[in-house]
Design a protein around this motif. Structure first.
Motif, short mmCIF file in Angstrom:
data_model
loop_
_atom_site.label_atom_id
_atom_site.label_comp_id
_atom_site.label_asym_id
_atom_site.label_seq_id
_atom_site.Cartn_x
_atom_site.Cartn_y
_atom_site.Cartn_z
N VAL A 88 12.54 -23.32 -9.59
CA VAL A 88 13.13 -23.25 -8.27
C VAL A 88 13.80 -22.21 -7.98
N ASN A 89 13.91 -21.76 -6.68
CA ASN A 89 14.43 -20.39 -6.23
C ASN A 89 16.13 -20.93 -6.12
N ALA A 90 16.94 -19.66 -5.67
CA ALA A 90 18.35 -19.80 -5.62
C ALA A 90 18.83 -20.91 -4.77
N PHE A 91 17.89 -21.45 -4.09
CA PHE A 91 18.15 -22.47 -2.92
C PHE A 91 17.70 -24.19 -3.62
N LEU A 92 17.33 -24.01 -4.91
CA LEU A 92 16.83 -25.07 -5.57
C LEU A 92 15.48 -25.64 -5.08
N GLU A 93 14.77 -24.89 -4.31
CA GLU A 93 13.50 -25.39 -3.86
C GLU A 93 12.34 -24.81 -4.72
N THR A 94 11.46 -25.96 -4.90
CA THR A 94 10.31 -25.64 -5.72
C THR A 94 9.27 -24.75 -5.21
N SER A 95 8.02 -24.60 -5.69
CA SER A 95 6.91 -23.96 -5.24
C SER A 95 6.33 -24.58 -4.14
N ALA A 96 6.74 -25.69 -3.66
CA ALA A 96 6.22 -26.63 -2.60
C ALA A 96 7.13 -26.64 -1.82
N PRO A 97 6.90 -26.09 -0.70
CA PRO A 97 7.66 -26.29 0.55
C PRO A 97 8.33 -27.76 0.95
N GLY A 98 9.66 -27.67 0.92
CA GLY A 98 10.18 -29.19 1.45
C GLY A 98 10.43 -30.19 -0.01
N ILE A 99 10.08 -29.51 -1.18
CA ILE A 99 10.38 -30.40 -2.44
C ILE A 99 11.37 -29.60 -3.44
N PHE A 100 12.31 -30.01 -3.37
CA PHE A 100 13.53 -29.62 -4.42
C PHE A 100 13.58 -30.02 -5.50
N ALA A 101 14.28 -29.42 -6.50
CA ALA A 101 14.42 -30.04 -8.00
C ALA A 101 15.95 -29.62 -8.12
N ALA A 102 16.67 -30.70 -9.01
CA ALA A 102 17.96 -30.35 -9.50
C ALA A 102 18.38 -31.22 -10.81
N GLY A 103 19.04 -30.58 -11.57
CA GLY A 103 19.60 -31.46 -12.87
C GLY A 103 18.78 -30.83 -13.76
N ASP A 104 18.39 -31.62 -14.94
CA ASP A 104 17.99 -31.53 -16.33
C ASP A 104 16.68 -30.69 -16.01
N ILE A 105 15.82 -30.97 -15.07
CA ILE A 105 14.54 -30.39 -15.09
C ILE A 105 14.53 -29.03 -14.27
N ALA A 106 15.47 -28.71 -13.85
CA ALA A 106 15.57 -27.40 -12.82
C ALA A 106 15.76 -26.24 -13.63
N ARG A 107 14.79 -25.11 -13.53
CA ARG A 107 15.07 -23.84 -14.02
C ARG A 107 15.16 -22.82 -12.92
N TRP A 108 16.48 -22.53 -12.87
CA TRP A 108 17.09 -21.86 -11.52
C TRP A 108 17.44 -20.37 -12.02
N PRO A 109 17.34 -19.52 -11.10
CA PRO A 109 18.04 -18.01 -11.29
C PRO A 109 19.57 -18.17 -11.29
N ASP A 110 19.98 -17.79 -12.68
CA ASP A 110 21.39 -17.77 -12.70
C ASP A 110 21.90 -16.49 -12.24
N PRO A 111 22.87 -16.28 -11.39
CA PRO A 111 23.48 -15.04 -11.08
C PRO A 111 24.29 -14.28 -12.26
N HIS A 112 24.68 -15.39 -12.87
CA HIS A 112 25.83 -15.03 -14.14
C HIS A 112 25.32 -14.35 -15.04
N SER A 113 24.34 -14.90 -15.86
CA SER A 113 23.67 -14.22 -16.83
C SER A 113 22.55 -13.52 -16.48
N GLY A 114 21.96 -13.44 -15.26
CA GLY A 114 20.90 -12.59 -14.94
C GLY A 114 19.57 -13.28 -15.37
N GLU A 115 19.53 -14.41 -15.82
CA GLU A 115 18.21 -14.98 -16.33
C GLU A 115 18.02 -16.25 -15.42
N ASN A 116 16.66 -16.62 -15.71
CA ASN A 116 16.19 -18.11 -15.23
C ASN A 116 16.88 -19.00 -16.04
N ILE A 117 17.62 -19.99 -16.04
CA ILE A 117 18.07 -20.97 -17.02
C ILE A 117 17.95 -22.28 -16.70
#
Length: 510
Positions: free
Chosen positions: A383-412
């Motif tokens: 997902v991107n920083a807004f938790l949106e997946t590669s498909a417009p209108g579909i979001f992901a959150a929780g245990d399945i989501a790999r997001w850009p973490d600004p604190h570590s600078g990594e996708n986690i």
């Protein structure tokens, strides 16, 4: 958890206190009639709010005031001092607020204010969706549905859960409830009437077979289709299953759902001996809970030290010693090779007697739906920083989501309850078009007997662990550093410092 009714302590705030007794930024715990009230001063303003966190009853007088908010010392919930609104999970219910009057250099608390609904925020972009579908009945899914209605969303919300129970407080399933210290009515995140009252169409035992992104429909196992304008995938994770002979025997359990927990408790009522496979957080919390039921517990795990991968060797040694002091027997650098009736055979050749077995050997994200829908995956749903997946209108959150973490600078991707709840909240806002980046600092807590461990941040790797205090004395704060920068902080009974570390990490991003 919250305690029963106790006699209020502190000054009678109806009678008033001297303004000089409450310095700027200070807190005073008092009472208004028979209710505990916390007074907080911010400059010329004084606020009067409920004194206990609405999550587990944490004492907010021991918390941290940050600008116009107060944060709970136990599990880092955050409340608005002006309105009492719960701004961040794990709390969802607001605090009560009282009117405050200042006269003759004294502060008086008056009547409890009438609770008002949070104001609808402005600034959404695009058309508000008419139909939102949430797949998943866990932390992220519940938090999203709750936030949508709190934001005055008037459209349709359909929530599919393959569980038989409405969303529950899952951390409690391996902690107080499993230990027999919490009643069953504390387990649901909300009563069943919450969903009907808020017009949330919660469908239990619902198996979603696929997502038709082109037509904007969710397809169920029976072929029924439900259309959506925005979709949230919050399918969570599932336990890794044992593959050894005997893994499917009826006395071999995993712990993920409310039903799993109740099945273990039923076994525990007549059992004398249990084997826990895995020395993870879930495994050792289960071990502690079963010891509180006076069950003999053996823990089998391949690691040299429990939890060393996350908390380092010093904390790993401490946790092992803590459990051994409470009667747990460890079989480390070993694994189970087979289960035959009430015997668990180990790879080392040893055999353990067990009336039942609990396997806590890890979880894996449920990404099957995302994969068949053609979403981009990378050890989770990207997902991107807004938790949106590669498909417009579909979001992901929780245990399945790999997001850009600004604190570590990594996708986690992390499997923390509070992270899932906070991501569900952010996803809800973004499904409504608010474009709020998810910048939350990861947080989790673990409980082992009377020892709570709080962890802030995310450190997959570190080159230094800085220990402040005494781990053995249960008074410590550990900083996990890489190239001199603290990426995460673990603590025992250092609540204010844990909150302070969270604030420091947040401010790095501003």
């Amino acid at each position: 958890m919250a305690e029963g009714h106790v006699k209020p302590n502190g000054p009678d705030l109806v009678e008033g206190i001297a303004l000089t007794d409450l310095p700027d930024g200070g807190k005073i715990l008092g009472h208004c009639r028979d209710e505990q009230v916390l007074l907080v001063r911010r400059g010329a303003e004084v606020f009067a709010i409920g004194a206990t966190c609405t999550h587990y009853g944490g004492p907010l007088a021991d918390g941290l005031v940050v600008e116009d908010t107060v944060r709970c010392p136990w599990h880092h919930a955050c409340f608005d001092l002006r309105t009492g609104e719960a701004l961040r999970p794990p709390a969802f219910s607001p605090l009560a607020c009282w009117s405050v009057e200042q006269r003759d250099d004294r502060i008086f608390v008056g009547e409890k204010r009438k609770r008002t609904a949070p104001k609808q925020r402005n600034g959404s972009s695009g058309q508000v969706p008419q139909r939102i579908v949430i797949v998943g009945g866990g932390a992220a899914g519940f938090a999203a549905a709750e936030k949508l209605r709190r934001e005055h969303y008037q459209g349709s919300i359909v929530m599919f859960s393959n569980d038989e129970a409405p969303p529950v407080d899952r951390p409690n399933l391996s902690k107080d409830y499993l230990a027999g210290k919490a009643p069953e009515d504390w387990i649901p995140l909300r009563g069943e009437s919450f969903y009907s009252r808020n017009d949330i169409d919660l469908r239990l035992n619902a198996n979603v077979a696929s997502i038709d992104a082109r037509s904007g429909e969710v397809v169920l196992a029976d072929g029924a289709r439900t259309p959506y304008d925005r979709l949230l995938l919050a399918t969570g994770a599932e336990p890794v299953r044992l593959t050894i002979p005997g893994a499917n025997l009826p006395h071999v359990h995993t712990l993920r759902s409310f039903a799993d927990c109740k099945a273990i408790i039923e076994r525990a009522t007549t059992a004398r001996r249990a084997v826990v496979l895995g020395a993870s957080f879930i495994g050792l919390e289960v071990a502690a809970a079963l010891r509180s039921r006076d069950i003999e517990v053996h823990v089998v795990a391949p690691e040299k030290r429990p939890m060393e991968r996350v908390l380092g060797p010093q904390m790993g040694d401490f946790i092992r010693a803590l459990h051994e002091e409470n009667g747990v027997v460890f079989h480390l650098e070993d694994t189970a090779s087979s289960i035959d009736g009430n015997k668990v055979k180990l790879s080392s050749g040893d055999t353990l007697a067990a009336d039942f077995v609990v396997a806590g050997i890890g979880v894996r994200p449920r990404t099957g739906l995302a994969e068949t829908a053609g979403l981009i995956l990378d050890r989770g749903v990207v997902v991107n920083a807004f938790l949106e997946t590669s498909a417009p209108g579909i979001f992901a959150a929780g245990d399945i989501a790999r997001w850009p973490d600004p604190h570590s600078g990594e996708n986690i991707r992390v499997e923390h309850w509070v992270v899932a709840e906070r991501q569900g909240r952010t996803a809800a806002l973004n499904m409504l078009g608010h474009r709020e980046k998810y910048v939350g600092v990861p947080f989790f807590w673990s409980q082992h007997y009377d020892v709570p461990i709080n962890y802030v941040g995310h450190a997959a790797q570190w080159d230094e662990i800085e220990v402040d205090g005494d781990i053995i004395a249960k008074d410590c704060l550990l900083r996990f550093k890489r190239e001199g920068r603290a990426l995460a902080v673990a603590s025992i009974f250092r609540d204010i410092e844990s909150l302070g570390a969270e604030v420091q990490m947040e401010r790095r991003m501003t």
